[in-house]
Scaffold this motif. Structure first.
Motif, mmCIF file in Angstrom:
data_model
loop_
_atom_site.group_PDB
_atom_site.id
_atom_site.type_symbol
_atom_site.label_atom_id
_atom_site.label_comp_id
_atom_site.label_asym_id
_atom_site.label_seq_id
_atom_site.Cartn_x
_atom_site.Cartn_y
_atom_site.Cartn_z
ATOM 1 N N ALA A 15 0.824 -1.203 0.108
ATOM 2 C CA ALA A 15 0.039 -0.084 0.160
ATOM 3 C C ALA A 15 0.883 1.364 -0.058
ATOM 4 C CB ALA A 15 -0.895 0.049 1.149
ATOM 5 N N ALA A 108 0.341 3.319 6.308
ATOM 6 C CA ALA A 108 0.223 2.037 5.555
ATOM 7 C C ALA A 108 1.358 0.941 6.312
ATOM 8 C CB ALA A 108 0.827 2.191 4.172
ATOM 9 N N LEU A 265 -10.935 6.698 2.508
ATOM 10 C CA LEU A 265 -9.850 6.311 3.170
ATOM 11 C C LEU A 265 -9.150 7.397 4.167
ATOM 12 C CD1 LEU A 265 -8.334 4.411 0.210
ATOM 13 C CD2 LEU A 265 -9.509 3.493 2.033
ATOM 14 N N ALA A 275 -4.126 2.955 4.348
ATOM 15 C CA ALA A 275 -4.338 2.322 3.450
ATOM 16 C C ALA A 275 -3.687 0.917 3.522
ATOM 17 C CB ALA A 275 -3.642 2.605 1.913
ATOM 18 N N GLN A 301 -5.804 0.179 -2.887
ATOM 19 C CA GLN A 301 -6.329 1.100 -1.788
ATOM 20 C C GLN A 301 -4.933 2.070 -1.782
ATOM 21 O OE1 GLN A 301 -6.839 -0.267 2.480
ATOM 22 N NE2 GLN A 301 -8.949 -0.061 1.459
ATOM 23 N N ALA A 305 -5.859 6.298 -1.908
ATOM 24 C CA ALA A 305 -5.661 6.902 -1.090
ATOM 25 C C ALA A 305 -4.697 8.142 -1.643
ATOM 26 C CB ALA A 305 -4.906 6.268 0.121
#
Length: 397
Positions: A15, A108, A265, A275, A301, A305
């Protein structure tokens, strides 16, 4: 002249990598500081329990392409860990005592493997979450040990299948009455149990681990509640995972089994996003808050984001909710196993079994919400598109 915006990405997961890749393109005039927390470049995690563990791929093949460096405004800090977040001061602190101020922050930091207390710190006991874990396990497998796999979920079953591919003696210990029950919603009954047994894995179901055997400071086996002792030279633990939110305990962010986010998000504090495995977001496809720990989700994701972060800097056309149908796959003993959607809360399952493959459809209130398949990849992906289309129809209505 306006000051350059600084965006911090905390976490070197997929991510984080996807977000960094996207942000260098979307915001070339910004400084992007990426605190990865790992010594390695970002790598392919799905291969760790399969090709890499079996020795069918090497280290270089796991690495994702290099994003580039300071020429793109990206500054990467490897082997540094985020230790705390001060929301009001807009700053994160690192394990070397330094701090980094930010205008926007993407968290992340992923998830870590759960380890039962009795197994924690014991030599010869490994979980599989990182490349370092995988390299340590692979080195131990070269000694040809007998193996106990603790947990019959996705990672546990993949590790068992990989060890059997190497011709090793493998036993699975699972506390439930079936394998892969949680990820596949119990749809395929005894299929996975039969699959592993047919490939030589010994399995103890409905089993409770009560003690471990240690010799010369190393793991040597386990004892179960029914009195059975299983001797082994290596324990591989697949007991699930937990989001890495400890460093955020004093941050005031809303956290509940992950960082709580809206459909975009965005976390509970302005300018902070999350994320990947750590994000529990409101998925418009289902109208539910969910946290998804799959490779495809982390990739998509992270990019989503990044676009929403760019939208907050004067590009509102990029702002879009992350409406996604989750997807994951597994390869065990040559079988292609797939899951799409979110089966939690289903009230009906329809199963087809034509001998060449199996397909399960999950419904809630008459609506298709998920599908799973064994050796029917086209059918599963077709149902994924159907789930997306039905969700779009509901939104339009």
């Amino acid at each position: 002249m306006a000051a350059r915006q600084r965006i911090v990405i905390a976490g070197g997961s997929l991510a984080g990598y996807s977000a960094a890749t996207e942000l260098t393109t979307l915001l070339p005039g910004s400084d992007i500081v990426w605190v990865t927390g790992e010594p390695h470049r970002t790598y392919s995690k799905p291969a760790l329990s399969k090709e890499f563990m079996q020795g069918r791929s090497e280290l270089a093949e796991l690495m994702l392409p290099d994003i580039g460096g300071e020429t793109k405004g990206l500054y990467t800090l490897r082997e540094r860990q985020c230790t705390s977040l001060d929301v009001s001061a807009r700053s994160i602190q690192l394990d070397d005592g330094s701090g980094i101020d930010f205008d926007q922050l993407l968290i992340a930091t992923g998830a870590s493997a759960r380890m039962p207390d009795m197994l924690r710190g014991v030599g010869g006991v490994f979980s599989l979450r990182t490349l370092d874990d995988a390299m340590a396990i692979r080195a131990r497998l070269e000694r040809r040990p007998s193996i106990v796999v603790i947990g019959g979920g996705l990672i546990g079953c993949e590790m068992a299948a990989s060890a059997r591919a190497l011709g090793l003696d493998v036993t699975i210990v699972e506390r439930l009455g079936s394998l892969l029950d949680r990820p596949f919603g119990g749809a395929f009954g005894s299929h996975f149990l039969d699959l592993h047994r047919d490939n030589g894995v010994k399995i103890h179901m409905d089993a409770t681990l009560t003690d471990i055997i240690i010799r010369d400071g190393q793991f040597a086996g386990v004892r179960l509640a029914d009195g059975i002792e299983i001797e082994a030279g290596l324990a591989l633990v697949g007991a699930g995972s937990q989001p890495c939110t400890e460093w955020l305990d004093d941050s005031s962010l809303a956290i509940a089994d992950g960082i709580l986010c809206d459909a975009y998000l965005a976390a509970s504090s302005n300018g902070i996003f999350a994320a990947g495995d750590i994000a529990r977001w409101m998925n418009p496809v289902y109208g539910l808050q969910m946290r998804v720990e799959h490779w495809t989700n982390a990739s998509a994701q992270g990019r989503a984001a990044a676009r929403n972060m760019a939208a907050a800097t004067g590009r509102p056309e990029l702002r879009k909710p992350f409406a996604d149908v989750p997807y994951f796959w597994s390869d065990q003993y040559g079988q292609k196993i797939q899951m799409v959607g979110w089966h939690v809360g289903h009230d009906r399952i329809d199963i087809e079994n034509d001998g060449g493959g199996m397909l399960a459809r999950f419904y809630r209130d008459g609506r298709l919400i998920a599908a799973a398949g064994v050796n029917v990849p086209r059918a599963v992906m077709k149902l994924r598109r159907q789930i997306e289309q039905e969700a779009q129809g509901l939104e339009a209505a």
